[in-house]
Scaffold this active site. Structure first.
Site, mmCIF file in Angstrom:
data_model
loop_
_atom_site.group_PDB
_atom_site.id
_atom_site.type_symbol
_atom_site.label_atom_id
_atom_site.label_comp_id
_atom_site.label_asym_id
_atom_site.label_seq_id
_atom_site.Cartn_x
_atom_site.Cartn_y
_atom_site.Cartn_z
ATOM 1 C CG ASN A 5 9.900 -2.712 9.225
ATOM 2 O OD1 ASN A 5 10.090 -2.127 8.154
ATOM 3 N ND2 ASN A 5 10.534 -2.378 10.344
ATOM 4 C CE LYS A 7 13.605 -4.295 10.713
ATOM 5 N NZ LYS A 7 14.468 -4.655 11.812
ATOM 6 C CG HIS A 90 11.941 0.571 13.755
ATOM 7 N ND1 HIS A 90 13.246 0.170 13.871
ATOM 8 C CD2 HIS A 90 11.205 -0.555 13.640
ATOM 9 C CE1 HIS A 90 13.287 -1.156 13.826
ATOM 10 N NE2 HIS A 90 12.059 -1.614 13.679
ATOM 11 C CD GLU A 92 16.154 -1.613 12.331
ATOM 12 O OE1 GLU A 92 15.429 -1.208 11.406
ATOM 13 O OE2 GLU A 92 16.261 -2.819 12.637
ATOM 14 C CD GLU A 160 9.855 -3.464 16.653
ATOM 15 O OE1 GLU A 160 9.515 -4.394 15.925
ATOM 16 O OE2 GLU A 160 10.474 -2.469 16.252
ATOM 17 N N GLY A 166 16.647 -8.041 14.899
ATOM 18 C CA GLY A 166 17.627 -8.352 13.864
ATOM 19 C C GLY A 166 18.809 -9.164 14.389
ATOM 20 C CB SER A 199 14.343 -11.868 16.305
ATOM 21 O OG SER A 199 15.402 -10.982 16.064
HETATM 22 P P1 PGA Z 1 13.236 -8.298 13.193
HETATM 23 O O1 PGA Z 1 12.756 -6.785 13.117
HETATM 24 O O2 PGA Z 1 12.007 -9.139 13.151
HETATM 25 O O3 PGA Z 1 14.110 -8.482 11.993
HETATM 26 O O4 PGA Z 1 13.972 -8.444 14.478
HETATM 27 C C1 PGA Z 1 11.599 -6.330 13.748
HETATM 28 C C2 PGA Z 1 11.493 -4.831 13.545
HETATM 29 O O5 PGA Z 1 12.490 -4.153 13.768
HETATM 30 O O6 PGA Z 1 10.441 -4.294 13.141
#
Ligand code: PGA
Length: 242
Positions: A5, A7, A90, A92, A160, A166, A199
């Site tokens: 992803n 982002k 997601h 976020e 997640e 992140g 992460s």
């Molecule tokens: P990350 O993100 O691996 O940077 O923690 C995972 C995600 O939010 O899909």
């Protein structure tokens, strides 16, 4: 399955360069690999990776048909671009745009209706984990899917833990295994694919992939570096051999 992803990252050039590298990666690693570029590069990445076996997905999609909705992209557009799936809900987007599983249900339905698959993201935040609410929170995030009457065979869940996204913080493998089992129990389907995404790094991937409850990973930051992403894909490939 391993999904990268990106982002809100990558210039046009970077998106093209990564796409090219991913085509090479899937040629040499016969496992399911997907990528979610920013929406503006979706068509470009689809064209660039066509017939390579790489799955391309949207980072979000709206459930509405064509119409007056400035700034949005619907499932039909994603299909027309050549993509095969979308991330929905997601963390976020839950945090920034107050999305809930309920609010993304029409999008899940629209994807399934077109024969595309939907990756629905769930996960608790740090306060919820620390107060022992993690399982209840995840259950409540899954509940609307179960109540929807949709055929959930086209739904993949990404677990997640928000506190590990992140941030560089990682959940303990034992906690990941227990949560993935819980998700399948709540879904009432043993065959539900449950990806882990918090992460994930090349270093921790083998340990996470050793868990039989894990069906793959949704990788954010580490998917922007092809060497790291390739190492994660390789770790997954080794798990599939074992
Ligand atoms: P990350 O993100 O691996 O940077 O923690 C995972 C995600 O939010 O899909």
């Amino acid at each position: 399955m391993i999904i990268g992803n990106w982002k809100m990252n990558t210039s046009r050039e970077a998106a093209l360069a990564l796409s090219e590298a991913l085509v090479g990666l899937v040629e040499t690693h016969p496992v399911s690999v997907g990528v979610c570029p920013p929406m503006i590069w979706l068509d470009l990445v689809c064209q660039h990776t066509a017939d390579s076996g790489l799955w391309v997905g949207a980072q979000d999609v709206i459930g509405d048909p064509y119409g007056a909705l400035t700034g949005c992209v619907n499932a039909q557009m994603v299909l027309d671009a050549g993509a095969g799936f979308a991330l929905l809900g997601h963390s976020e987007r839950r945090a920034r745009f107050s999305e809930t599983t309920e609010s993304v249900l029409p999008a899940v339905g629209a994807m399934l209706e077109l024969g595309l698959f939907a990756v629905v993201c769930v996960g608790e935040n740090q306060t919820e984990r620390e107060s022992g609410q993690a399982f209840a929170v995840v259950e409540s995030q899954l509940a609307p899917l179960l109540a929807s009457g949709l055929d959930l065979s086209g739904v993949v869940i990404a677990y997640e833990p928000v506190w590990a996204i992140g941030t560089g913080l990682a959940a303990e493998p034992a906690d990941i295994g227990v949560m993935h089992r819980w998700i399948r129990e709540v879904m009432g389907r043993d065959e539900t694919l449950v990806l882990y995404g918090g992460s994930v790094t090349a270093e921790m991937a083998p340990e996470i992939f050793a868990l039989s409850e894990v069906s793959g990973a949704l990788v954010g930051g580490a998917s922007l570096h092809i060497e790291t992403f390739a190492a994660i894909v390789t770790a997954w490939e080794q798990r599939e051999w074992n």
